[in-house]
Design an enzyme around this catalytic site. Sequence first.
Site, PDB file in Angstrom:
ATOM      1  N   GLU A 174     143.222  57.790  31.650  1.00 44.53           N
ATOM      2  CA  GLU A 174     143.693  58.393  32.907  1.00 44.53           C
ATOM      3  C   GLU A 174     144.349  57.334  33.796  1.00 44.53           C
ATOM      4  O   GLU A 174     144.141  56.139  33.612  1.00 44.53           O
ATOM      5  CB  GLU A 174     142.531  59.072  33.633  1.00 44.53           C
ATOM      6  CG  GLU A 174     141.406  58.122  33.953  1.00 44.53           C
ATOM      7  CD  GLU A 174     140.786  58.393  35.300  1.00 44.53           C
ATOM      8  OE1 GLU A 174     141.541  58.594  36.269  1.00 44.53           O
ATOM      9  OE2 GLU A 174     139.559  58.379  35.375  1.00 44.53           O
ATOM     10  N   LYS A 206     130.109  59.649  38.573  1.00 44.01           N
ATOM     11  CA  LYS A 206     130.053  58.575  39.567  1.00 44.01           C
ATOM     12  C   LYS A 206     128.762  58.677  40.390  1.00 44.01           C
ATOM     13  O   LYS A 206     128.361  59.754  40.801  1.00 44.01           O
ATOM     14  CB  LYS A 206     131.294  58.616  40.441  1.00 44.01           C
ATOM     15  CG  LYS A 206     132.486  58.005  39.687  1.00 44.01           C
ATOM     16  CD  LYS A 206     133.678  57.810  40.573  1.00 44.01           C
ATOM     17  CE  LYS A 206     134.497  59.053  40.614  1.00 44.01           C
ATOM     18  NZ  LYS A 206     135.255  59.315  39.404  1.00 44.01           N
TER      19      LYS A 206
HETATM   20  N1  PSU Z   1     136.397  56.800  37.119  1.00 47.23           N
HETATM   21  C1  PSU Z   1     136.534  55.582  37.689  1.00 47.23           C
HETATM   22  N2  PSU Z   1     137.328  55.496  38.802  1.00 47.23           N
HETATM   23  C2  PSU Z   1     138.031  56.594  39.305  1.00 47.23           C
HETATM   24  C3  PSU Z   1     137.894  57.871  38.680  1.00 47.23           C
HETATM   25  C4  PSU Z   1     137.063  57.903  37.585  1.00 47.23           C
HETATM   26  O1  PSU Z   1     135.920  54.596  37.249  1.00 47.23           O
HETATM   27  O2  PSU Z   1     138.776  56.457  40.281  1.00 47.23           O
HETATM   28  C5  PSU Z   1     138.670  59.089  39.209  1.00 47.23           C
HETATM   29  C6  PSU Z   1     138.881  60.062  38.051  1.00 47.23           C
HETATM   30  O3  PSU Z   1     140.272  60.265  37.962  1.00 47.23           O
HETATM   31  C7  PSU Z   1     138.179  61.324  38.477  1.00 47.23           C
HETATM   32  C8  PSU Z   1     138.371  61.264  39.963  1.00 47.23           C
HETATM   33  O4  PSU Z   1     138.732  62.467  37.893  1.00 47.23           O
HETATM   34  O5  PSU Z   1     138.060  59.883  40.235  1.00 47.23           O
HETATM   35  C9  PSU Z   1     137.505  62.269  40.694  1.00 47.23           C
HETATM   36  O6  PSU Z   1     138.075  62.535  41.938  1.00 47.23           O
HETATM   37  P1  PSU Z   1     137.539  63.781  42.799  1.00 47.23           P
HETATM   38  O7  PSU Z   1     136.108  63.433  43.092  1.00 47.23           O
HETATM   39  O8  PSU Z   1     138.412  63.811  44.032  1.00 47.23           O
HETATM   40  O9  PSU Z   1     137.689  64.991  41.930  1.00 47.23           O
END
Ligand code: PSU
Length: 303
Positions: free
Chosen positions: A23, A157
């Site tokens: 990604e 996360k």
């Molecule tokens: N994993 C990481 N760093 C990130 C992300 C994932 O180590 O920045 C990103 C991914 O792209 C994931 C996003 O889909 O954070 C989630 O964002 P949100 O909580 O706004 O859906």
Amino acid sequence: MTPVVSEEVREAVEAGRPVVALESTIIAHGLPRPRNLRVAEELEAVVRQQGAVPATIAVLDGRPCVGLDKAQLVRIATEDGIRKLGHRDLPLAVAAGASGATTVSATALLAARAGVRVFATGGLGGVHREWTVTLDESADLGLLARTRITVVCAGVKSILDVPATLQRLETLGVTVAGYGTDRFPGFYLADSGHPVDWRLDTPGQVADVMRAQDALGGPASALIVAQPVPEEDQLDPALHARVLADALRACETRGVTGQGVTPFLLDYLVRHTDGASLAANLAAVRGNVRLAAEIAGVWAEAE
Ligand code: PSU
Ligand code: MN
């Protein structure tokens, strides 16, 4: 909205050779500059070292791209105005001719469309703490319930409500296994404090589950392979707890909402742990990319 697939990725997919989707949100919005470009290149190199082809995914000038060349990777890492695109944003970005980095949800969608089955990231999005007030749940979860892809990650996360996210994954019918562990990993931490019901220990076992998913049919959902960051590389749990509490308070005080929440929290942790959270994040991502390439290798042999 057929993705533009690079020649290298297209040839590998057609020949049944291993490919790993990566990604770009982690590059554009999850990591500090200028380190982010080096990381993007390093992750692609890790995939190649394992004999697989990297397919970093992003939208450039309204074109969804699967497999970026060097100049395209530089744009994602360095250009101002690169948006953060979840899967719902893709049609808007395409129609507007915009450029953006893809989150797990948008990356998984485009990878699957291009025939790429294995995807590596850091940590999935999920249910945010304070969900009862904000209703903030990442679109990653809903998309993974509808997409046949294997995602190697270090759990979800740790800034999130982990047990609520695990519950949502269960409700949505997303298959989850720990890799080499009975504990659900905690992104910056090796152990989120919650168990995981199933454990896989080898890339071959992961490929067996992927084959079984296809044989069983049913909804085209994902397989989440949750691999912990090595314990020696994890963020100190006490530091993590303290700084995360501050970060959540700062997020609320500053009124950060929507797509801005995750990048804000990740950045806050990097700045207030003297880079230790960055080191843990990178260790987790590197390990996931390596494992994803191994899984893609076994999967390609079996196909
Ligand atoms: N994993 C990481 N760093 C990130 C992300 C994932 O180590 O920045 C990103 C991914 O792209 C994931 C996003 O889909 O954070 C989630 O964002 P949100 O909580 O706004 O859906
Ligand atoms: Mn959100």
